[in-house]
Design a protein around this motif. Sequence first.
Motif, PDB file in Angstrom:
ATOM      1  N   TYR A  59      40.684  -9.031   8.635  1.00 19.96           N
ATOM      2  CA  TYR A  59      40.030 -10.223   9.154  1.00 19.96           C
ATOM      3  C   TYR A  59      39.683 -10.147  10.637  1.00 19.96           C
ATOM      4  CZ  TYR A  59      40.999 -12.430   4.697  1.00 19.96           C
ATOM      5  OH  TYR A  59      41.035 -12.725   3.359  1.00 19.96           O
ATOM      6  N   GLY A  60      40.138  -9.103  11.319  1.00 24.69           N
ATOM      7  CA  GLY A  60      39.671  -8.859  12.672  1.00 24.69           C
ATOM      8  C   GLY A  60      40.247  -9.745  13.738  1.00 24.69           C
ATOM      9  N   GLY A  61      41.325 -10.463  13.451  1.00 26.29           N
ATOM     10  CA  GLY A  61      41.915 -11.337  14.440  1.00 26.29           C
ATOM     11  C   GLY A  61      42.994 -10.643  15.240  1.00 26.29           C
ATOM     12  N   VAL A  62      43.911 -11.437  15.773  1.00 27.59           N
ATOM     13  CA  VAL A  62      45.014 -10.907  16.575  1.00 27.59           C
ATOM     14  C   VAL A  62      46.327 -11.339  15.947  1.00 27.59           C
ATOM     15  CG1 VAL A  62      43.654 -10.933  18.695  1.00 27.59           C
ATOM     16  CG2 VAL A  62      45.057 -12.927  18.116  1.00 27.59           C
ATOM     17  N   THR A  63      47.399 -10.677  16.355  1.00 27.42           N
ATOM     18  CA  THR A  63      48.729 -11.045  15.889  1.00 27.42           C
ATOM     19  C   THR A  63      49.305 -12.147  16.770  1.00 27.42           C
ATOM     20  OG1 THR A  63      49.641  -9.240  17.201  1.00 27.42           O
ATOM     21  CG2 THR A  63      49.192  -8.795  14.871  1.00 27.42           C
ATOM     22  N   ARG A  64      50.340 -12.795  16.246  1.00 26.69           N
ATOM     23  CA  ARG A  64      50.907 -13.954  16.947  1.00 26.69           C
ATOM     24  C   ARG A  64      51.470 -13.584  18.322  1.00 26.69           C
ATOM     25  NH1 ARG A  64      52.780 -18.990  14.783  1.00 26.69           N
ATOM     26  NH2 ARG A  64      52.121 -18.183  12.747  1.00 26.69           N
ATOM     27  N   ASP A  65      51.932 -12.337  18.481  1.00 29.05           N
ATOM     28  CA  ASP A  65      52.559 -11.983  19.753  1.00 29.05           C
ATOM     29  C   ASP A  65      51.563 -11.918  20.908  1.00 29.05           C
ATOM     30  OD1 ASP A  65      51.472  -9.736  18.447  1.00 29.05           O
ATOM     31  OD2 ASP A  65      52.652  -8.379  19.678  1.00 29.05           O
ATOM     32  N   VAL A  66      50.264 -11.840  20.621  1.00 28.10           N
ATOM     33  CA  VAL A  66      49.261 -11.860  21.687  1.00 28.10           C
ATOM     34  C   VAL A  66      48.379 -13.103  21.575  1.00 28.10           C
ATOM     35  CG1 VAL A  66      49.231  -9.365  22.043  1.00 28.10           C
ATOM     36  CG2 VAL A  66      47.691 -10.385  20.346  1.00 28.10           C
ATOM     37  N   LEU A 117      41.983 -19.614   7.599  1.00 27.59           N
ATOM     38  CA  LEU A 117      40.662 -19.015   7.782  1.00 27.59           C
ATOM     39  C   LEU A 117      39.779 -19.268   6.567  1.00 27.59           C
ATOM     40  CD1 LEU A 117      38.697 -17.224   9.365  1.00 27.59           C
ATOM     41  CD2 LEU A 117      39.836 -15.233   8.351  1.00 27.59           C
ATOM     42  N   LEU A 118      40.312 -19.071   5.368  1.00 27.70           N
ATOM     43  CA  LEU A 118      39.517 -19.249   4.164  1.00 27.70           C
ATOM     44  C   LEU A 118      39.180 -20.719   3.929  1.00 27.70           C
ATOM     45  CD1 LEU A 118      41.269 -16.646   1.841  1.00 27.70           C
ATOM     46  CD2 LEU A 118      39.179 -16.376   3.204  1.00 27.70           C
ATOM     47  N   SER A 119      40.046 -21.625   4.346  1.00 20.04           N
ATOM     48  CA  SER A 119      39.734 -23.049   4.215  1.00 20.04           C
ATOM     49  C   SER A 119      38.575 -23.441   5.120  1.00 20.04           C
ATOM     50  CB  SER A 119      40.965 -23.909   4.529  1.00 20.04           C
ATOM     51  OG  SER A 119      41.278 -23.910   5.915  1.00 20.04           O
ATOM     52  N   LEU A 120      38.459 -22.794   6.275  1.00 16.71           N
ATOM     53  CA  LEU A 120      37.329 -23.045   7.164  1.00 16.71           C
ATOM     54  C   LEU A 120      36.023 -22.554   6.541  1.00 16.71           C
ATOM     55  CD1 LEU A 120      39.005 -22.100  10.545  1.00 16.71           C
ATOM     56  CD2 LEU A 120      38.083 -24.352   9.970  1.00 16.71           C
ATOM     57  N   VAL A 121      36.078 -21.404   5.868  1.00 16.04           N
ATOM     58  CA  VAL A 121      34.890 -20.898   5.171  1.00 16.04           C
ATOM     59  C   VAL A 121      34.451 -21.894   4.107  1.00 16.04           C
ATOM     60  CG1 VAL A 121      34.026 -19.090   3.644  1.00 16.04           C
ATOM     61  CG2 VAL A 121      35.402 -18.484   5.642  1.00 16.04           C
ATOM     62  N   ARG A 122      35.396 -22.382   3.305  1.00 18.13           N
ATOM     63  CA  ARG A 122      35.058 -23.366   2.270  1.00 18.13           C
ATOM     64  C   ARG A 122      34.504 -24.643   2.883  1.00 18.13           C
ATOM     65  NH1 ARG A 122      39.844 -21.271   0.049  1.00 18.13           N
ATOM     66  NH2 ARG A 122      41.077 -22.930   0.984  1.00 18.13           N
ATOM     67  N   GLY A 123      34.975 -24.975   4.086  1.00 14.73           N
ATOM     68  CA  GLY A 123      34.518 -26.187   4.754  1.00 14.73           C
ATOM     69  C   GLY A 123      33.179 -26.048   5.446  1.00 14.73           C
ATOM     70  N   GLY A 124      32.607 -24.847   5.451  1.00 14.41           N
ATOM     71  CA  GLY A 124      31.293 -24.649   6.058  1.00 14.41           C
ATOM     72  C   GLY A 124      31.319 -24.499   7.562  1.00 14.41           C
ATOM     73  N   VAL A 125      32.354 -23.889   8.115  1.00 14.24           N
ATOM     74  CA  VAL A 125      32.457 -23.734   9.565  1.00 14.24           C
ATOM     75  C   VAL A 125      31.221 -23.035  10.117  1.00 14.24           C
ATOM     76  CG1 VAL A 125      33.734 -21.540   9.386  1.00 14.24           C
ATOM     77  CG2 VAL A 125      33.950 -22.954  11.444  1.00 14.24           C
ATOM     78  N   ALA A 126      30.718 -23.561  11.241  1.00  9.08           N
ATOM     79  CA  ALA A 126      29.499 -23.007  11.845  1.00  9.08           C
ATOM     80  C   ALA A 126      29.702 -22.637  13.305  1.00  9.08           C
ATOM     81  CB  ALA A 126      28.354 -24.011  11.713  1.00  9.08           C
ATOM     82  N   VAL A 127      30.962 -22.611  13.765  1.00 11.02           N
ATOM     83  CA  VAL A 127      31.274 -22.232  15.144  1.00 11.02           C
ATOM     84  C   VAL A 127      32.171 -20.999  15.101  1.00 11.02           C
ATOM     85  CG1 VAL A 127      31.053 -24.587  16.026  1.00 11.02           C
ATOM     86  CG2 VAL A 127      33.290 -23.776  15.232  1.00 11.02           C
ATOM     87  N   PRO A 128      32.314 -20.283  16.217  1.00  6.85           N
ATOM     88  CA  PRO A 128      33.164 -19.083  16.215  1.00  6.85           C
ATOM     89  C   PRO A 128      34.619 -19.394  15.849  1.00  6.85           C
ATOM     90  CG  PRO A 128      31.730 -19.101  18.136  1.00  6.85           C
ATOM     91  CD  PRO A 128      31.594 -20.450  17.499  1.00  6.85           C
ATOM     92  N   VAL A 129      35.242 -18.451  15.148  1.00  7.02           N
ATOM     93  CA  VAL A 129      36.623 -18.612  14.697  1.00  7.02           C
ATOM     94  C   VAL A 129      37.455 -17.442  15.203  1.00  7.02           C
ATOM     95  CG1 VAL A 129      38.165 -18.805  12.705  1.00  7.02           C
ATOM     96  CG2 VAL A 129      35.874 -19.811  12.610  1.00  7.02           C
ATOM     97  N   LEU A 130      38.613 -17.751  15.793  1.00  8.78           N
ATOM     98  CA  LEU A 130      39.583 -16.744  16.214  1.00  8.78           C
ATOM     99  C   LEU A 130      40.732 -16.741  15.210  1.00  8.78           C
ATOM    100  CD1 LEU A 130      40.900 -14.704  18.186  1.00  8.78           C
ATOM    101  CD2 LEU A 130      41.873 -16.689  19.400  1.00  8.78           C
ATOM    102  N   PRO A 131      40.860 -15.707  14.350  1.00 12.89           N
ATOM    103  CA  PRO A 131      41.979 -15.646  13.415  1.00 12.89           C
ATOM    104  C   PRO A 131      43.240 -15.128  14.114  1.00 12.89           C
ATOM    105  CG  PRO A 131      40.052 -14.409  12.616  1.00 12.89           C
ATOM    106  CD  PRO A 131      39.880 -14.635  14.086  1.00 12.89           C
ATOM    107  N   ILE A 132      44.370 -15.742  13.792  1.00 15.38           N
ATOM    108  CA  ILE A 132      45.669 -15.291  14.278  1.00 15.38           C
ATOM    109  C   ILE A 132      46.582 -15.101  13.070  1.00 15.38           C
ATOM    110  CG2 ILE A 132      47.722 -15.907  15.625  1.00 15.38           C
ATOM    111  CD1 ILE A 132      45.904 -17.422  17.533  1.00 15.38           C
ATOM    112  N   ASP A 133      47.167 -13.913  12.951  1.00 24.67           N
ATOM    113  CA  ASP A 133      48.044 -13.583  11.828  1.00 24.67           C
ATOM    114  C   ASP A 133      47.361 -13.837  10.488  1.00 24.67           C
ATOM    115  OD1 ASP A 133      50.144 -12.583  13.245  1.00 24.67           O
ATOM    116  OD2 ASP A 133      51.455 -14.328  13.013  1.00 24.67           O
ATOM    117  N   ALA A 134      46.075 -13.489  10.383  1.00 21.55           N
ATOM    118  CA  ALA A 134      45.343 -13.702   9.128  1.00 21.55           C
ATOM    119  C   ALA A 134      45.524 -12.557   8.146  1.00 21.55           C
ATOM    120  CB  ALA A 134      43.863 -13.921   9.407  1.00 21.55           C
ATOM    121  N   GLY A 135      45.949 -11.382   8.633  1.00 18.99           N
ATOM    122  CA  GLY A 135      46.183 -10.263   7.739  1.00 18.99           C
ATOM    123  C   GLY A 135      45.115  -9.194   7.840  1.00 18.99           C
ATOM    124  N   PRO A 136      45.291  -8.114   7.070  1.00 25.21           N
ATOM    125  CA  PRO A 136      44.394  -6.954   7.153  1.00 25.21           C
ATOM    126  C   PRO A 136      42.930  -7.304   6.907  1.00 25.21           C
ATOM    127  CG  PRO A 136      46.352  -6.413   5.886  1.00 25.21           C
ATOM    128  CD  PRO A 136      46.386  -7.896   6.110  1.00 25.21           C
TER     129      PRO A 136
END
Length: 253
Positions: free
Chosen positions: A77-84, A56-75
């Motif tokens: 970050y608002g994503g989901v866990t791997r089991d879902v 997730l943080l590498s995408l921020v450094r890369g200048g991501v401009a599209v929606p991002v779905l975080p998975i298992d990113a940690g407390p």
Amino acid sequence: MGSANDDEVGAATLGVVGEGALADDVFETVETVRGPASEVLAADPAAVVAVGEAALLSLVRGGVAVPVLPIDAGPGYGGVTRDVAAEAVEALVADEFETVRRTLLSVSVGDERVGRALADVTLVTAEPARISEYAVRSRDEEVSRFRADGVVVSTPTGSHGYGRSAGGAILQPETGVVGVVPVAPFAVDVDHWVVSAERPVELTVERDEGAVSLLLDDRRVRGVAPHTTVEVVEDGALELVRVPASPPFFDRA
């Protein structure tokens, strides 16, 4: 729920960045491009799945401009866990999602812009247990001056992490504020502050007592000399995907 994109994700390319690739059957209904952030973003995906905090943080450094779905990113970050993950990707592909904005910070040292941060901007002494003196300014006024191991400026996203472990408050997203927290202050009665991110927050090292490093999120960027201004200010937002499986912000998932 509705997508922020003009095209449905299911009809376009989905980027996937991160360690521990998910099973192929999670992405069987959509074309994907996988690899490091730079390669994935160069492919112009409609959205990106980030597996893990580092991705997730590498995408921020890369200048991501599209929606991002975080998975298992940690407390925080608002994503989901791997089991879902399969359920979440299915909702993303079916356009059954919404996006929420997370503040990004632009950081400059002197006249040089050095990068962006999603979670934290930290000044910290390079040698363990070595304190220095720091000053914080906001709206052209000095907020405080204190001796400490360092100082961290946290967005609402980062307020779940290092800022909270240093004693700061958890901040609500989209409030336009950041938390400023001394790291291991020498005095026991040093305050913490919540200030606007819409105008620059300025940090300086006030004494030449040892090397001080500047960290943006999970990476050391450079050293900072005494009396050199580090300017931190709001700089747009990251669009994070929320699907039905996403937990509330204050669940800290």
